[in-house]
Design an enzyme around this catalytic site. Structure first.
Site, PDB file in Angstrom:
ATOM      1  CB  CYS A   1      42.477  12.933  20.622  1.00  0.00           C
ATOM      2  SG  CYS A   1      43.705  11.633  20.619  1.00  0.00           S
TER       3      CYS A   1
ATOM      4  N   PRO B   1      52.330  40.738  41.590  1.00  0.00           N
ATOM      5  CG  PRO B   1      54.609  41.237  41.296  1.00  0.00           C
ATOM      6  CD  PRO B   1      53.487  41.333  42.303  1.00  0.00           C
TER       7      PRO B   1
ATOM      8  N   GLY C   1      48.577  41.811  37.337  1.00  0.00           N
ATOM      9  CA  GLY C   1      47.939  42.091  36.056  1.00  0.00           C
ATOM     10  C   GLY C   1      48.786  42.746  34.994  1.00  0.00           C
TER      11      GLY C   1
HETATM   12  C1  LIG Z   1      46.176  35.768  39.175  1.00  0.00           C
HETATM   13  C2  LIG Z   1      46.237  36.830  40.201  1.00  0.00           C
HETATM   14  C3  LIG Z   1      47.358  37.670  40.295  1.00  0.00           C
HETATM   15  C4  LIG Z   1      48.493  37.634  39.314  1.00  0.00           C
HETATM   16  O1  LIG Z   1      48.107  38.102  38.068  1.00  0.00           O
HETATM   17  P1  LIG Z   1      49.197  38.365  36.906  1.00  0.00           P
HETATM   18  O2  LIG Z   1      48.375  38.799  35.760  1.00  0.00           O
HETATM   19  O3  LIG Z   1      49.892  37.082  36.659  1.00  0.00           O
HETATM   20  O4  LIG Z   1      50.113  39.422  37.412  1.00  0.00           O
HETATM   21  C5  LIG Z   1      47.383  38.571  41.329  1.00  0.00           C
HETATM   22  N1  LIG Z   1      46.370  38.666  42.228  1.00  0.00           N
HETATM   23  C6  LIG Z   1      45.283  37.873  42.158  1.00  0.00           C
HETATM   24  C7  LIG Z   1      44.204  38.021  43.158  1.00  0.00           C
HETATM   25  C8  LIG Z   1      45.167  36.940  41.142  1.00  0.00           C
HETATM   26  O5  LIG Z   1      44.084  36.169  41.061  1.00  0.00           O
END
Ligand SMILES: *Cc1c(COP(=O)(O)O)cnc(C)c1O
Length: 422
Positions: free
Chosen positions: A343, A275, A239
């Site tokens: 489109c 990550p 995240g």
């Molecule tokens: C998508 C996701 C991530 C990665 O998220 P980022 O924002 O790209 O770091 C990590 N864990 C889970 C469970 C996810 O669904």
């Protein structure tokens, strides 16, 4: 920081002239920088070094098996969300005991394959899923390791489509119910409880939501301890945001890691991080060529050969991507929309933005395209998916070839019944 920089008037990827790659492989294409990937790998590892940890890179951000292999070579594991990602993980040589399996809708078949492969753990998102995993494990006579994904009800203050840790989101188990489900899990014969997990959203550009989420998990960790449930892994998900705009200042992995470490001194567990974006996002660009320009009433339209099927983020999240000329020409800037050939009105990369006075034939670089770029691309409008190129210093490799028109109809057939006019 990334290694897409000008040398004189020409945009380079590390020591490679991007215009040269374009003339070799054609446009459009995704271009990744190895040195940038490694820089981000180092920054992240360094950021969390105070914690006992394992990093499981999130495959869905960029799933190319060469990209996965680069991280696997460095010792990272992988976070997967489907059977297809399990296949990619195994094909790129990831040790199964470094794979964690997240996602709200795992099928029996996916669960069985993951148990048989010997993955580290499932991040379980509901009581029903727990029962299903138990049933499958019992059926094949194996033990499945699990953590429960908690929904801590934390607002990550990101785009609503990528916030995942609020009660109103479909993800995770409500905090208030999770202890009951742990109790239940602990009594299932073919389930071994090993962890707690969460993932509160994506492109989070503040630190506080991560700390708040960790505090909730920590409280749970101690409550579970009192209940006699030992937690080995605390999985904080992914995240961390990245600067799509130059002025954006998301927390650095160093700040993230040290603040978690400060809160974690009394915790005896291995931390798992998942990550995605922060590792690959700014390590990739989309290179496209201008097909036509059109002067509208209040702006200029620059029509390029890449479309929303290649990079859907602007259409889906209204996200911002920096746009650069591959060869600087100087001259005045014009307010333009950078649009694709699809489109759909939503087919754009940049809107109402001052950009160089692009002309027919010019090459354009769309930055910050390494995460959720190719991995979210499609064949919409029957457009073959574009190649992925990896640069290291002055060398480059095609790590996924451009699809052909035969690829577009692979698997389709016209039944005899329809071969002649009825
Ligand atoms: C998508 C996701 C991530 C990665 O998220 P980022 O924002 O790209 O770091 C990590 N864990 C889970 C469970 C996810 O669904």
């Amino acid at each position: 920081m990334h290694f897409f920089q000008y040398k004189g008037k020409k945009l380079f990827a590390e020591d490679t002239d991007i215009a040269q790659i374009a003339s070799d492989v054609g446009t459009p294409f995704y271009l990744y920088s190895y040195k940038t990937l490694i820089r981000h790998y180092n920054a992240f590892e360094n950021g969390v070094k105070l914690l006992p940890h394992m990093v499981c890179y999130s495959v869905k951000a960029n799933s190319n098996i060469t990209i996965l292999k680069i991280f696997i070579n460095k010792g990272w594991g992988l976070d997967i969300v489907s059977g297809g990602e399990l296949y990619r993980a195994l094909m790129s040589g990831c040790p199964p005991n470094k794979i964690v399996f997240s996602g709200v809708g795992k099928t029996d078949e996916e669960i069985r394959r993951a148990i048989q492969a010997g993955i580290l753990m499932f991040n379980v998102e509901s009581s029903q899923e727990l029962e299903e995993i138990h049933k499958v494990a019992n059926h094949i006579g194996e033990i499945a390791r699990i953590s429960l994904r908690v929904n801590p009800d934390i607002d990550p203050e990101t785009h609503p489509y990528i916030a995942t840790g609020l009660f109103k989101n479909k993800f995770g188990i409500p905090y208030s119910e999770v202890k009951e489900i742990y109790k239940k899990a602990n009594n299932l014969s073919n389930i071994e409880v090993v962890g707690i997990s969460c993932h509160i959203g994506s492109q989070i550009i503040q630190l506080q939501p991560f700390i708040d989420a960790f505090k909730k998990l920590k409280e749970l960790y101690f409550d579970l301890k009192k209940m006699g449930i030992e937690i080995k892994y605390i999985d904080l998900g992914g995240g961390l945001g990245i600067p799509y705009k130059e002025e954006e200042k998301p927390p650095h992995p160093e700040e993230y890691g040290s603040n978690i470490a400060k809160e974690a001194s009394d915790v005896d567990a291995t931390f798992i991080f998942e990550p995605g974006r922060v590792i690959v996002g700014n390590a990739g660009v989309l290179i496209t060529r201008v097909l036509f320009t059109k002067d509208g009433a209040d702006r200029r339209f620059v029509v390029v050969d890449a479309g929303m099927n290649d990079l859907i983020r602007p259409s889906l999240y209204n996200s911002f991507h920096q746009v650069l000329p591959v060869i600087k020409k100087g001259g005045k800037e014009t307010v333009s929309d950078l649009v694709g050939p699809i489109c759909e009105t939503g087919d754009f990369f940049a809107k109402n933005r001052k950009m160089p006075n692009f002309e027919k034939g010019d090459l354009v670089a769309i930055l910050g395209a390494g995460a959720y770029g190719f991995s979210m691309s499609s064949n919409y409008n029957s457009r073959p998916r574009i190649p992925e190129i990896l640069v290291k210093e002055d060398k480059f490799w095609v790590i996924r070839v451009r699809e052909s028109e035969e690829d577009l109809i692979r698997g389709e057939n016209i039944p005899d019944h329809f071969k002649e006019e009825q």
